[in-house]
Design an enzyme around this catalytic site. Structure first.
Site, PDB file in Angstrom:
ATOM      1  CE1 TYR A   1     -14.699  14.011 -15.718  1.00 21.46           C
ATOM      2  CE2 TYR A   1     -14.187  13.602 -13.062  1.00 21.46           C
ATOM      3  CZ  TYR A   1     -14.543  13.284 -14.027  1.00 21.46           C
ATOM      4  OH  TYR A   1     -15.071  11.427 -14.359  1.00 21.46           O
TER       5      TYR A   1
ATOM      6  CE  LYS B   1     -10.282  10.771 -18.640  1.00 17.19           C
ATOM      7  NZ  LYS B   1     -10.971  11.728 -17.898  1.00 17.19           N
TER       8      LYS B   1
ATOM      9  CG  ASP C   1      -7.629  18.459 -14.245  1.00 17.56           C
ATOM     10  OD1 ASP C   1      -7.441  17.679 -15.001  1.00 17.56           O
ATOM     11  OD2 ASP C   1      -9.105  17.612 -13.813  1.00 17.56           O
TER      12      ASP C   1
ATOM     13  NE  ARG D   1      -2.799  -0.118   3.165  1.00 17.82           N
ATOM     14  CZ  ARG D   1      -2.620   0.844   4.390  1.00 17.82           C
ATOM     15  NH1 ARG D   1      -2.065   1.743   5.042  1.00 17.82           N
ATOM     16  NH2 ARG D   1      -2.744  -0.121   5.138  1.00 17.82           N
TER      17      ARG D   1
HETATM   18  C1  PLP Z   1     -11.923  12.137 -16.488  1.00 21.47           C
HETATM   19  C2  PLP Z   1     -11.242  13.287 -15.684  1.00 21.47           C
HETATM   20  C3  PLP Z   1     -10.644  13.445 -14.345  1.00 21.47           C
HETATM   21  C4  PLP Z   1     -11.713  12.050 -13.675  1.00 21.47           C
HETATM   22  O1  PLP Z   1     -10.272  11.205 -13.860  1.00 21.47           O
HETATM   23  P1  PLP Z   1     -11.086  10.242 -13.321  1.00 21.47           P
HETATM   24  O2  PLP Z   1      -9.369   8.633 -14.131  1.00 21.47           O
HETATM   25  O3  PLP Z   1     -11.836   9.341 -14.763  1.00 21.47           O
HETATM   26  O4  PLP Z   1     -11.245   9.142 -12.254  1.00 21.47           O
HETATM   27  C5  PLP Z   1     -11.152  14.110 -14.256  1.00 21.47           C
HETATM   28  N1  PLP Z   1     -10.682  15.458 -14.506  1.00 21.47           N
HETATM   29  C6  PLP Z   1     -10.707  15.733 -15.561  1.00 21.47           C
HETATM   30  C7  PLP Z   1     -10.262  16.625 -16.722  1.00 21.47           C
HETATM   31  C8  PLP Z   1     -11.273  14.666 -16.320  1.00 21.47           C
HETATM   32  O5  PLP Z   1     -11.223  14.607 -18.102  1.00 21.47           O
END
Ligand code: PLP
Length: 373
Positions: free
Chosen positions: A112, A209, A184, A61
């Site tokens: 998001y 992504k 982000d 962990r």
């Molecule tokens: C998809 C996304 C998230 C969340 O990520 P997950 O891997 O789905 O938990 C956060 N910020 C942005 C801009 C996203 O497109």
């Protein structure tokens, strides 16, 4: 960390955060085992819940050599130290958990939706105050940075409104006000935007992504230059157990090797499609920030006509998420949690790396089905 990229010459310049090699080379090369006889070229998938005592890993962990390889590569690309998480939202939630109860978070109105849901739930429990701003309106954001503000949460471009923030200006104003900045960077990737270079304190990614890039793994990352923040985030990952699966870390690192090729192709496809879409009578508005592989179109006639489009493509898959090699599209307001200020007829397009003529043929035949208003 960067040292291991070029064992022969140290690999670092006077600016310790700037690798000597260009970022595409870093994407290919960082986080590999040492260049020695019989070492594999790729880091192995290490499945382990515990380790022989006395080393740095200790328990499954806390750390894992496969995560460490991914973290080294993403850290080198962003110019900081990375920590991998079980998802983008695990990364987001862990960073938000650093805010002291009673403090304020200023956040992009169109960031998001999962981040907004998490912020709202923290606010409901009295843990933070939230002020939502239009992140592309620098004056408005700066005006919101008052005394009680602990954190400015930037997303740029935003998902799915595709607003672009002036990251250097916002970082400067935030720091003058004693406010920490999180960016982000999921949409831009470190290849198109390195927020830590612009003064941001923390970068978060949904590695699900572009970084992993093949729609086969859910993973998140936090990157920072500040050792205190790094240690605090690491401590929270341990106690909250927000760790990534080892296979997912391995897949993300495998995907990262072609990040530059995928982003380059997706971006050239997206720019080409943005021009063509602007000419199509079914399209009211095209939102494209001028970089990256994501665009959004507003369909004449709203939700029903937009649903016609998402139902009628073949090559473009109707699916949520983005940043994979395959093109996908989605009407965002089909989700109840999406912001009501996103138009009902907005369709987000995640442009993949296919041939652009094939993409246009499939998309335009679906748009041709939209009945003129
Ligand atoms: C998809 C996304 C998230 C969340 O990520 P997950 O891997 O789905 O938990 C956060 N910020 C942005 C801009 C996203 O497109």
């Amino acid at each position: 960390m960067l040292r291991s990229l070029v064992p022969d010459n140290g690999g670092v310049t006077a600016d310790a955060h700037r690798p000597r090699m260009s970022l595409p080379t870093v994407a290919v090369k960082a986080g590999r085992p040492p260049n020695e006889p019989d070492r594999p070229l790729n880091h192995p998938l290490v499945m382990a819940s515990t380790y022989v005592a006395g080393g740095e890993f200790e328990y499954g962990r806390y750390a894992n050599p496969t995560w460490a390889a991914l973290e080294e590569a993403v850290g080198a690309l962003e110019g900081g130290r990375a920590l991998a998480f079980g998802s983008g939202m695990a990364a987001v939630s862990t960073v938000l958990d650093l805010v002291t109860p009673g403090e304020t978070v200023v956040a992009a109105r169109h960031c998001y939706q999962g981040t907004l849901v998490q912020l709202a739930s923290l606010e409901q429990r009295g843990l933070v105050r939230i002020v939502l701003v239009d992140i592309d309106d620098t004056e408005q954001v700066v005006a919101a940075l008052g005394d009680q503000v602990a954190l400015l949460w930037i997303e740029s471009p935003t998902n799915p409104a595709l607003e672009v923030a002036d990251i250097p200006a916002l970082c400067e104003a935030a720091h003058a006000a004693g406010v920490r900045v999180v960016v982000d960077n999921t949409f831009a990737t470190p290849l198109l935007q390195r927020p830590l270079d612009s003064g941001a304190d923390v970068v978060v990614h949904s590695g699900t992504k572009y970084i992993a890039g093949h729609s086969d793994a859910v993973i998140g990352l936090v990157v920072t230059r500040d050792d205190q923040i790094h240690d605090a985030v690491d401590g929270k990952r341990r106690t909250m157990g927000a760790l990534p699966g080892t296979l997912e870390a391995w897949l993300a690192l495998r995907g990262l090797r072609t990040l530059h090729l995928r982003v380059e192709r997706a971006q050239s496809n997206a720019a080409d499609l943005a021009r063509r879409l602007a000419q199509h009578p079914a399209v009211d508005r095209v939102r494209y920030p001028g970089f990256g592989g994501i665009l959004a179109i507003e369909i004449n006639g709203g939700a029903d006509q937009a649903d016609t489009v998402t139902r009628s493509t073949g090559l473009w898959v109707h699916a949520t998420s983005l940043g994979g090699v395959e093109s996908s599209l989605e009407r965002r307001r089909r989700w109840k949690s999406e912001s009501p200020s996103i138009p009902e007829g907005l369709v987000r397009l995640s442009v993949g790396v296919e041939d652009v003529e094939d993409l246009w043929r499939d998309l335009s035949q679906a748009l041709d089905l939209v009945v003129p208003a």
